[in-house]
Design an enzyme around this catalytic site. Structure first.
Site, PDB file in Angstrom:
ATOM      1  CG  HIS A  11      -1.970  -1.132   1.012  1.00  0.00           C
ATOM      2  ND1 HIS A  11      -3.322  -0.715   1.243  1.00  0.00           N
ATOM      3  CD2 HIS A  11      -1.900  -2.271   1.244  1.00  0.00           C
ATOM      4  CE1 HIS A  11      -4.115  -1.861   0.833  1.00  0.00           C
ATOM      5  NE2 HIS A  11      -3.105  -2.965   1.013  1.00  0.00           N
TER       6      HIS A  11
ATOM      7  CG  ASP B   4       0.372   9.259   0.741  1.00  0.00           C
ATOM      8  OD1 ASP B   4       0.237   8.070   1.055  1.00  0.00           O
ATOM      9  OD2 ASP B   4      -0.394  10.318   1.316  1.00  0.00           O
TER      10      ASP B   4
HETATM   11  O1  F6P Z   1      -0.494   1.656   4.317  1.00  0.00           O
HETATM   12  C1  F6P Z   1      -0.512   2.390   5.543  1.00  0.00           C
HETATM   13  C2  F6P Z   1      -0.959   2.211   6.908  1.00  0.00           C
HETATM   14  O2  F6P Z   1       0.330   1.559   7.516  1.00  0.00           O
HETATM   15  C3  F6P Z   1      -1.757   0.771   6.941  1.00  0.00           C
HETATM   16  O3  F6P Z   1      -1.334  -0.373   6.679  1.00  0.00           O
HETATM   17  C4  F6P Z   1      -2.608   1.084   8.317  1.00  0.00           C
HETATM   18  O4  F6P Z   1      -3.912   0.716   8.199  1.00  0.00           O
HETATM   19  C5  F6P Z   1      -2.503   2.707   8.245  1.00  0.00           C
HETATM   20  O5  F6P Z   1      -1.306   3.048   7.669  1.00  0.00           O
HETATM   21  C6  F6P Z   1      -2.417   3.047   9.676  1.00  0.00           C
HETATM   22  O6  F6P Z   1      -1.172   2.805  10.531  1.00  0.00           O
HETATM   23  P1  F6P Z   1      -1.212   1.986  11.735  1.00  0.00           P
HETATM   24  O7  F6P Z   1      -1.735   0.644  11.577  1.00  0.00           O
HETATM   25  O8  F6P Z   1       0.149   1.810  11.955  1.00  0.00           O
HETATM   26  O9  F6P Z   1      -1.892   2.733  13.056  1.00  0.00           O
END
Ligand code: F6P
Length: 477
Positions: free
Chosen positions: A166, A379
């Site tokens: 992602h 991003d």
């Molecule tokens: O892809 C970005 C990401 O790390 C996702 O995997 C995740 O849902 C989001 O950001 C929020 O991050 P975290 O799970 O570390 O709170």
């Protein structure tokens, strides 16, 4: 699609919380969950992930109730404090996250953290292997679980494995700084399909695999994918830009409830254009640079005084990582300075909200704001840009977008593109958006919205799964 979907991601698609002594489990929000849920329901899929809460929560009981209600199963991978510290906070968020976002200065490389990352990835793999068969589709998500596929492959050599990243993928010169970069590349080469957000990420991975990996060859190159050969098997590498449920955003933004909330917001900011920023609190999002650009715009273009306000919503995130705590202090200080310099009776130039907005308020902000300022330093995609356009149901509004967001590949032609490090030109873009005639706004926004409608999250999912299906010997999914 007949095959069962087994999704593996760092977090389960739920939020577990306790209010007034009572534990609650609620479905998570976000495009991925919305897009996958119908498939998970239809095929009684399984979602494997960390519940994101401490050992005191009755996780098994909560997820059992959720599974019965939602028609697909959740399997929890509990993490102890040390693992949260080393695998999640340490290697995932203090090594891979900044490295992949081209922000080396934030990186901490620690062998102990890497070992924990590998061990936790192995645990995810063991659970995935336990609950799946070779007939299922195993789909592993994101940077926290890059090595999971390789561990599953060791347990079940014939499972078909897909991976989607992602976030951005770095070029070789950046990735080689990581002491364990070869293990990561080998990890990615264990999948049958490795999907990235943009052509740049896709090419970066192919370049890393062929220059930093051993014995990797390019078998063929196609417009949207590349076939690599490694260790006696082939890997398909492609780019599939993720998106949102555009129709759902448009429908909800048109509801009376949102229209009322939008009207109320507008009454509060009469005779004033609103610029909106919505981000998780993260140094990749370029929020301090955005504040500086807004400050510079107010210095340079005094005709905007009292006629424009920036509303910046910052959603708390990864509060245990010290760099995130520092950033919060920096933002508060900058917001105070800007308001101290420019505020006048009846006009506050910068409204800074450190909290989550509820869905109705968020949509009302999207609908009301004349300008969206989406300026990450880097991003993977940035879905806020897409959500803003999908919710601009009157075809009004201007999107100012960073060149370094994955979304720029699709939206760059009709947005105002900026380099977020270039404070002067971002300030000029704010002024250009402020002055843009309504007819030009409408023309651009209609084109942006059509692009997002065509390439929504359902299109992304179909595309990805079709590619995966075409990888299987003997046919469709
Ligand atoms: O892809 C970005 C990401 O790390 C996702 O995997 C995740 O849902 C989001 O950001 C929020 O991050 P975290 O799970 O570390 O709170």
């Amino acid at each position: 699609m007949k095959r069962r979907l087994v999704v593996v991601s760092n977090r389960l698609p739920v939020a577990i919380s306790r209010t007034g002594g009572k534990w609650r489990i609620q479905p998570g929000t976000g495009g991925l969950v919305t897009a996958l849920e119908p498939l998970m329901n239809a095929n009684h899929g399984i979602w494997i992930g960390w519940p994101g809460c401490g050992p005191e929560a009755p996780v098994d009981e909560l997820i059992e109730g959720f599974s019965a209600e939602h028609g697909y199963e959740l399997k929890a991978v509990p993490l102890d404090e040390q693992e949260v510290e080393k695998y999640y906070r340490g290697f995932s968020n203090e090594a891979l996250w900044p490295l992949f976002h081209d922000l080396l200065g934030h990186c901490i490389f620690n062998l102990d953290h890497f070992r924990s990352y590998d061990a936790v990835n192995r645990r995810f793999a063991e659970i995935a292997a336990e609950y799946s068969t070779s007939k299922d589709i195993l789909w592993i998500h994101d940077y926290q679980l890059i090595l999971t596929g390789r561990h599953i492959r060791q347990l079940h050599p014939s499972h078909m494995l897909a991976f989607f990243l992602h976030i951005p993928f770095p070029p070789p010169d950046l990735l080689r700084r990581l002491p364990w970069c070869e293990q990561l590349i080998e990890g990615l080469l264990a999948y049958d399909l490795a999907g990235f957000q943009t052509l740049r990420d896709h090419r970066n991975f192919v370049h890393c695999a062929t220059t930093l990996g051993r014995g990797v060859e390019v078998r063929s190159r196609h417009r949207h994918h590349t076939i690599l050969g490694y260790d006696g098997h082939t890997i398909k590498v492609g780019h599939y830009p993720i998106s949102i449920d555009s129709a759902d955003f448009a429908a909800r933004a048109s509801s009376d409830e949102v229209a009322d909330a939008a009207w109320y917001l507008h009454e509060n900011y009469q005779h004033r254009q609103l610029i909106l920023g919505v981000d998780r609190l993260d140094y990749t999002k370029g929020i301090p640079e955005r504040f500086l650009a807004f400050e510079r715009a107010l210095e340079k273009y005094p005709e905007m005084h009292e006629k424009i306000s920036l509303v910046q919503v910052v959603v708390p995130s990864r509060t245990m990582v010290p760099d995130y705590v520092d950033l919060k202090g920096k933002l508060e200080q900058l917001a105070g300075r800007i308001n101290g310099r420019f505020s006048q009776h009846g006009w506050v130039p910068l409204h800074y909200h450190y909290r989550n907005l509820d869905p109705v308020q968020l949509l009302a902000h999207y609908r009301t704001a004349e300008i969206a300022l989406v300026t990450p330093l880097r991003d993977g995609m940035n879905l806020v840009a897409k959500e803003y356009c999908a919710s601009s149901v009157d075809n009004q509004g201007v999107l100012i977008l960073s060149k370094f967001a994955g979304a720029a590949d699709q939206l760059g032609k009709h947005a105002l593109l900026v380099n977020p490090y270039d404070i002067e030109k971002t300030a000029d873009a704010i002024h250009q958006a402020f002055c843009m005639p309504k007819a030009e706004q409408k023309r651009r926004m209609a084109l942006l919205r059509a692009q997002i409608r065509r390439n929504d999250v359902h299109h992304w999912l179909d595309n990805f799964l079709q590619e995966f299906g075409s990888r299987r010997r003997g046919g469709a999914l």
